[in-house]
Write an enzyme that holds these catalytic residues in place. Structure first.
Site, PDB file in Angstrom:
ATOM      1  CD  GLU A   1      -3.297  -0.015   2.092  1.00  0.00           C
ATOM      2  OE1 GLU A   1      -4.351  -0.624   1.929  1.00  0.00           O
ATOM      3  OE2 GLU A   1      -2.990   0.492   3.191  1.00  0.00           O
TER       4      GLU A   1
ATOM      5  CG  HIS B   1       7.274 -29.728   0.076  1.00  0.00           C
ATOM      6  ND1 HIS B   1       7.778 -30.986  -0.150  1.00  0.00           N
ATOM      7  CD2 HIS B   1       8.002 -29.200   1.093  1.00  0.00           C
ATOM      8  CE1 HIS B   1       8.763 -31.225   0.710  1.00  0.00           C
ATOM      9  NE2 HIS B   1       8.919 -30.155   1.473  1.00  0.00           N
TER      10      HIS B   1
ATOM     11  CE  LYS C   1     -12.386   1.261   0.865  1.00  0.00           C
ATOM     12  NZ  LYS C   1     -11.748   2.195   1.773  1.00  0.00           N
TER      13      LYS C   1
HETATM   14  O1  PA5 Z   1      -3.625   1.398   5.691  1.00  0.00           O
HETATM   15  C1  PA5 Z   1      -4.763   1.823   5.575  1.00  0.00           C
HETATM   16  O2  PA5 Z   1      -5.055   3.006   5.819  1.00  0.00           O
HETATM   17  C2  PA5 Z   1      -5.935   0.923   5.199  1.00  0.00           C
HETATM   18  O3  PA5 Z   1      -5.565  -0.349   4.844  1.00  0.00           O
HETATM   19  C3  PA5 Z   1      -6.877   0.818   6.381  1.00  0.00           C
HETATM   20  O4  PA5 Z   1      -6.155   0.322   7.471  1.00  0.00           O
HETATM   21  C4  PA5 Z   1      -8.068  -0.072   6.112  1.00  0.00           C
HETATM   22  O5  PA5 Z   1      -8.705   0.301   4.927  1.00  0.00           O
HETATM   23  C5  PA5 Z   1      -9.056   0.026   7.265  1.00  0.00           C
HETATM   24  O6  PA5 Z   1      -9.497   1.333   7.409  1.00  0.00           O
HETATM   25  P1  PA5 Z   1     -10.276   1.821   8.694  1.00  0.00           P
HETATM   26  O7  PA5 Z   1      -9.395   1.647   9.873  1.00  0.00           O
HETATM   27  O8  PA5 Z   1     -10.582   3.265   8.425  1.00  0.00           O
HETATM   28  O9  PA5 Z   1     -11.532   0.994   8.802  1.00  0.00           O
END
Ligand code: PA5
Length: 444
Positions: free
Chosen positions: A285, A306, A420
């Site tokens: 990310e 394996h 989303k």
């Molecule tokens: O790193 C990030 O910001 C995302 O992966 C969030 O952790 C994830 O989408 C969860 O978001 P939230 O804590 O707002 O529910």
């Protein structure tokens, strides 16, 4: 403090020491950009000094809440996704006994929800909770993420129906934004115990905040030792005394530039499976943007030798491996002798299982390096709270440095919104009328 050691000698076939040294000014710039907060995404640098800035009073408060839930609940359901789930899951697995789930004496059981939209998963969870005294830790920075919101609706409604609204409110803890979001509003209205995810700490960098610390404390682990390990590593890295994160960041960037587009995080200890899942989110990310970035993959060895071993040994040469090697395991198990020796394994009789594992590790590393897979070796002493705190901070710091070397903003994640939008359009969410019309036309 040398509970983490980084060795890049087996990466030097693919990139030269000179090439890495030539990148020194670049890595220094990236470190300065991070430490001085002058780069892209600098409003999300709260994690850089989070270990140092977390007061012991907060840790004590978290421990007290954890103790309360431990004494009141047979099961605690931790609800969250992405950065609001993976860090806690990684540490729990790294420190836990995988068979404690079958052990009625170890209470509370910690289970996770809200990290998928599996109807069967939620059905099976609700069935498991039937007749059990359970609590909920609901974690969402935004407070509006669909997956945890659906799971929390179901769990909250069951808890209120079985325990009553007041008792339910005592067994629910919310970790969310200080002021904004649906979860904050609900928590304030219902009087839940709450903890805050600071605005300047992104989800994937939040494991050393209450997001990770509360579930880890509920499992009975020492969060002070975890934070101590992180504080030591923070101090060493930020003062420039410890160059390990820089070495890792510069080496993986040098390999990437030489055509090694995929990094495989390798472990030889099944307890590290979820640590790799956490690492994949952190690096994927942070770096996968602007059509750039190393693809972070992972394998569990020797299990995956394996299955994926063939590809790694002999497939396309666009990969490198980063091995997390655990020097010392917690327990001693020796291989017994067998009179019949039908399996021919008596040559191993009396040896520790870990000795065999270490030879599998060394033999694999040599074979993969011979096969053209550069290798970065990260050795840690043992899987303890202190070492894990240190390792988490090490990977976070290296990620920030590496992202700046790559030339991206390591602290945003614009790409996660696309699915989303489509999902909400397909589900006809109010406010998405135009998108709903367009997507329905597209798929008809
Ligand atoms: O790193 C990030 O910001 C995302 O992966 C969030 O952790 C994830 O989408 C969860 O978001 P939230 O804590 O707002 O529910």
């Amino acid at each position: 403090m040398d509970n983490i050691r980084v060795n890049i000698s087996d990466a030097l076939g693919a990139v030269s020491q000179n090439a890495i040294e030539a990148m020194a000014p670049e890595v220094r710039n990236s470190v300065n950009t991070l430490v001085e907060g002058t780069g892209a995404g600098n409003d999300f640098l709260g994690w850089v000094r989070l270990p140092e800035n977390t007061p012991d009073t907060l840790l004590d408060d978290i421990k007290a809440t954890a103790e309360r839930l431990r004494s009141e609940c047979e099961v605690v359901v931790v609800v969250g996704i992405g950065g609001s789930y993976l860090g806690a899951k990684a540490v729990l697995e790294a420190l836990g006994n995988p068979f404690s789930v079958y052990d009625n004496a170890s209470k509370p059981q910690i289970v996770f929800a809200g990290h998928n939209i599996g109807e069967d998963y939620l059905h099976d969870l609700m069935a498991y909770l039937e007749g059990k005294r359970f609590g909920i830790v609901v974690i969402s920075k935004s407070g509006t993420t669909t997956e945890p919101a659906i799971a929390f609706r179901l769990l909250k409604s069951r808890l209120e129906a079985t325990a009553g609204r007041e008792a339910a409110a005592r067994r629910i803890v919310a970790i969310t934004d200080a002021k904004r979001g649906a979860l904050r509003t609900l928590a304030n209205e219902e009087g839940y115990t709450t903890y805050v995810i600071d605005d300047n700490v992104g989800g994937r960098f939040s494991v050393l905040s209450p997001v990770g610390l509360l579930p880890i404390a509920i499992a009975g682990h020492d969060i002070k030792a975890l934070m101590e390990g992180a504080r030591e590593r923070q101090k060493a890295i930020l003062s420039g005394a410890d160059k390990s994160a820089e070495v890792y960041a510069v080496t993986r960037n040098a390999l990437y530039r030489s055509g090694k587009k995929i990094e495989i995080l390798v472990n030889y200890n099944p307890r590290l499976h979820y640590f790799a899942e956490w690492w994949k989110q952190l690096y994927g990310e942070s770096e996968g943007k602007d059509h750039k970035g190393i693809f972070p993959a992972s394998v569990d060895f020797s299990t995956d030798l394996h299955s994926m071993g063939q590809w790694i040994q002999d497939g396309e040469r666009t990969i490198f491996e980063t091995v997390i090697s655990v020097a010392n395991v917690d327990h001693e198990v020796r291989i017994p002798s067998d009179d019949a020796n039908l399996d021919g394994l008596n040559f191993l009789a009396g040896k520790r299982v870990d000795e065999v594992n270490k030879m599998a590790e060394l033999g694999t590393r040599l074979a993969h390096v011979d096969g053209g897979v550069p290798n970065i070796l990260i050795t840690i002493d043992a899987l303890t709270e202190r070492t894990l705190g240190s390792l988490i901070y090490f990977f976070e710091a290296a990620c920030g440095i590496s992202g700046y070397m790559l030339g991206v903003n390591p602290f945003n994640q614009p790409g996660v919104e696309a699915y989303k939008r489509n999902m909400f359009a397909l589900l006809a969410k109010p406010g998405y009328e135009e998108e709903t019309k367009a997507i329905r036309e597209r798929i008809s």
